[in-house]
Design a protein around this motif. Structure first.
Motif, mmCIF file in Angstrom:
data_model
loop_
_atom_site.group_PDB
_atom_site.id
_atom_site.type_symbol
_atom_site.label_atom_id
_atom_site.label_comp_id
_atom_site.label_asym_id
_atom_site.label_seq_id
_atom_site.Cartn_x
_atom_site.Cartn_y
_atom_site.Cartn_z
ATOM 1 N N PRO A 287 43.661 -40.272 25.875
ATOM 2 C CA PRO A 287 42.208 -40.057 25.957
ATOM 3 C C PRO A 287 41.730 -38.946 25.032
ATOM 4 O O PRO A 287 40.613 -38.991 24.513
ATOM 5 C CB PRO A 287 41.985 -39.688 27.421
ATOM 6 C CG PRO A 287 43.181 -40.200 28.145
ATOM 7 C CD PRO A 287 44.317 -40.119 27.176
ATOM 8 N N ASN A 288 42.581 -37.932 24.839
ATOM 9 C CA ASN A 288 42.254 -36.816 23.957
ATOM 10 C C ASN A 288 43.278 -36.765 22.829
ATOM 11 O O ASN A 288 44.477 -36.670 23.096
ATOM 12 C CB ASN A 288 42.280 -35.489 24.722
ATOM 13 C CG ASN A 288 41.373 -35.505 25.937
ATOM 14 O OD1 ASN A 288 40.225 -35.877 25.849
ATOM 15 N ND2 ASN A 288 41.914 -35.117 27.084
ATOM 16 N N VAL A 289 42.817 -36.819 21.592
ATOM 17 C CA VAL A 289 43.754 -36.766 20.470
ATOM 18 C C VAL A 289 43.903 -35.345 19.938
ATOM 19 O O VAL A 289 44.816 -35.057 19.166
ATOM 20 C CB VAL A 289 43.332 -37.728 19.339
ATOM 21 C CG1 VAL A 289 43.342 -39.156 19.839
ATOM 22 C CG2 VAL A 289 41.967 -37.373 18.768
ATOM 23 N N PHE A 290 43.009 -34.457 20.338
ATOM 24 C CA PHE A 290 43.143 -33.017 20.116
ATOM 25 C C PHE A 290 42.836 -32.323 21.441
ATOM 26 O O PHE A 290 42.229 -32.893 22.336
ATOM 27 C CB PHE A 290 42.190 -32.509 19.028
ATOM 28 C CG PHE A 290 42.555 -32.950 17.644
ATOM 29 C CD1 PHE A 290 43.559 -32.302 16.928
ATOM 30 C CD2 PHE A 290 41.905 -34.016 17.045
ATOM 31 C CE1 PHE A 290 43.914 -32.708 15.659
ATOM 32 C CE2 PHE A 290 42.250 -34.432 15.770
ATOM 33 C CZ PHE A 290 43.255 -33.781 15.070
ATOM 34 N N GLY A 291 43.273 -31.078 21.564
ATOM 35 C CA GLY A 291 42.988 -30.300 22.771
ATOM 36 C C GLY A 291 43.671 -30.821 24.022
ATOM 37 O O GLY A 291 43.236 -30.517 25.130
ATOM 38 N N TYR A 292 44.760 -31.577 23.866
ATOM 39 C CA TYR A 292 45.393 -32.215 25.013
ATOM 40 C C TYR A 292 46.535 -31.408 25.614
ATOM 41 O O TYR A 292 46.918 -31.649 26.753
ATOM 42 C CB TYR A 292 45.907 -33.604 24.631
ATOM 43 C CG TYR A 292 47.014 -33.596 23.591
ATOM 44 C CD1 TYR A 292 48.354 -33.437 23.966
ATOM 45 C CD2 TYR A 292 46.724 -33.751 22.235
ATOM 46 C CE1 TYR A 292 49.364 -33.431 23.009
ATOM 47 C CE2 TYR A 292 47.732 -33.743 21.281
ATOM 48 C CZ TYR A 292 49.048 -33.586 21.667
ATOM 49 O OH TYR A 292 50.046 -33.566 20.735
ATOM 50 N N LEU B 234 45.728 -28.557 18.925
ATOM 51 C CA LEU B 234 46.363 -29.395 19.945
ATOM 52 C C LEU B 234 46.225 -28.813 21.341
ATOM 53 O O LEU B 234 46.378 -29.527 22.330
ATOM 54 C CB LEU B 234 47.850 -29.593 19.639
ATOM 55 C CG LEU B 234 48.235 -30.299 18.348
ATOM 56 C CD1 LEU B 234 49.702 -30.705 18.395
ATOM 57 C CD2 LEU B 234 47.360 -31.510 18.080
ATOM 58 N N MET B 235 45.921 -27.523 21.430
ATOM 59 C CA MET B 235 45.906 -26.839 22.727
ATOM 60 C C MET B 235 44.561 -26.982 23.438
ATOM 61 O O MET B 235 43.500 -27.039 22.804
ATOM 62 C CB MET B 235 46.221 -25.349 22.545
ATOM 63 C CG MET B 235 47.567 -25.074 21.887
ATOM 64 S SD MET B 235 48.946 -25.756 22.817
ATOM 65 C CE MET B 235 50.227 -25.712 21.547
ATOM 66 N N HIS B 236 44.631 -26.991 24.758
ATOM 67 C CA HIS B 236 43.430 -26.957 25.577
ATOM 68 C C HIS B 236 42.644 -25.695 25.257
ATOM 69 O O HIS B 236 43.215 -24.655 24.906
ATOM 70 C CB HIS B 236 43.818 -26.979 27.056
ATOM 71 C CG HIS B 236 42.668 -27.184 27.989
ATOM 72 N ND1 HIS B 236 41.853 -26.143 28.388
ATOM 73 C CD2 HIS B 236 42.192 -28.294 28.601
ATOM 74 C CE1 HIS B 236 40.926 -26.606 29.216
ATOM 75 N NE2 HIS B 236 41.111 -27.906 29.362
#
Length: 405
Positions: A128-133, A165-167
């Motif tokens: 669902p999230n390709v970045f910030g996952y 890539l991080m939340h």
């Protein structure tokens, strides 16, 4: 490997290369003077100028500095330190093509074994999230207490102000700690996406730090069930995809409510807890002392779950009653041969194999498929967008006990 002397190519050289897929992980490389140049930031089919970053006895590595003939799958990498960081290899590739490449990785590894070449491999389930996952970051500490990562090729430290890539909560914590961590060499930040719980290890004594550190565990919630996760314990880094995997497991196991289920390599007990309502009994097997403490905390209120500490290969052959369903979720190295032998000696009705490594997965599936098991479906799942890593869930049934649907 070529017999050309390695010193015909030097670090810092800029070479024009035509790239092709190289190996089972869709790595790309180009030939120069019969040398194979593994090229970061490239896509198969491209013509590029690449700069040599590392020369090793068995491997030469470079990175793209100019695209001369680009791929239709190329996009601009959004991260300003895509190179030199190298933490994620595929930011320059359209996400739809990343999913296709991961499907190819799984297929290539299965095809190494003739008995697996015809199995059904579903399309890769997108994230669902390709970045910030990512809910977990492990940083290296550089000079002056700065946090960052280490370049895979050059081994140089790269300061990081924000990782895409991080939340967001991890990046906010990173900003608060940047420059204040010189008392340690590594720092881990873990965040409960659904709970808001935070863990930072190790404990820091710097009085200038304005966040609490040194927590022994944090909490996360999946499908309404709370889990305690100790700092040494494993937990999936992509929370929404972890919840999706639970739903897939329910479908693949085809529970009726009467089965004995073994959750092998159970970790903190996620599968055991969320599948317990759908079976008669669960045995949760786990070797790690830290994880079993979390598991018993998380599973203690389930009357039909029993947590057992020990190696799966030692516990599984001696379980009574024998399981109807076995869920295997081993580490990257795959299952111990004695675990696979135990399944062949006393075959359950169904096996669900969860793996983060297509190579060891394929090896183990080939062994299981030699017994009374048939592979029903291989489902690749993208837990790690912007990287080549791919998770798989594989359903197998015992054809002596269950007819195919």
């Amino acid at each position: 490997m070529t017999t050309e002397p390695i010193n015909t190519i030097n670090i810092g050289d800029e070479l024009q290369l035509t790239l092709e897929s190289n190996g089972d992980n869709e790595e790309v490389s180009g030939k120069f003077q019969d040398q194979n140049i593994v090229t970061f930031g490239g896509i198969a089919g491209e013509r590029v100028t690449a700069k040599i970053a590392r020369i090793h006895r068995s491997r030469i590595e470079a990175h793209v500095i100019e695209v001369l003939k680009g791929s239709e799958h190329r996009v601009k990498a959004p991260c300003p330190i895509f190179w030199p960081c190298t933490g994620c290899e595929w930011q320059h590739i359209k996400y739809s093509h990343q999913l296709a490449l991961k499907h190819s990785i799984v297929r290539k590894n299965l095809n190494k074994f003739p008995s697996l070449s015809g199995v059904l491999v579903a399309e890769t389930l997108p994230s669902p999230n390709v970045f910030g996952y990512r809910n977990h970051a492990r940083f290296t500490v550089g000079r002056n207490g700065n946090l960052g990562f280490v370049n895979k090729a050059t081994k140089a430290f790269v300061p990081v102000s924000k990782c895409l890539l991080m939340h967001d909560s991890i990046n906010e914590t990173l900003e608060s700690l940047q420059g204040y961590c010189s008392e340690t060499s590594q720092l881990s930040i873990r965040y409960g996406v659904n709970s808001g719980s935070l863990l930072i290890q190790p404990k820091l004594s710097n009085f200038e730090i304005n966040v609490i550190t040194g927590q022994k565990y944090y909490y996360e919630t999946l499908h309404g069930q709370q889990f305690r996760v100790g700092s040494p314990s494993f937990f999936q880094v992509n929370t929404p995809q972890a919840e999706a995997m639970i739903d897939i497991a329910k479908t693949m196991l085809k529970t009726t409510g009467e089965e004995i289920l073994v959750d092998a390599y159970a970790g903190v007990g996620v599968f055991a807890a969320l599948l317990a309502p759908f079976v008669q009994k669960v045995f949760a097997l786990e070797e790690s002392g830290a994880a079993i403490k979390d598991s018993r905390e998380n599973l203690g209120h389930f009357a039909n779950v029993e947590s057992l500490q020990g190696r799966v290969e030692d516990l599984l052959p001696n379980l009574a009653p024998s399981p109807d369903l076995v869920l295997l979720d081993p580490p990257r190295a795959g299952c111990h041969p004695r675990t696979l032998q135990a399944l062949s000696n006393s075959p359950p009705r169904r096996i669900l194999y969860v793996s983060c490594d297509p190579e060891t997965l394929s090896r183990d599936l080939a062994i299981l498929a030699a017994g009374p098991f048939k592979i029903e479906k291989v489902q690749p799942i993208d837990l790690f967008p912007q990287t080549h890593h791919v998770e798989c869930m594989v359903s197998m049934f015992n054809y002596e006990l269950e007819a195919p649907v």
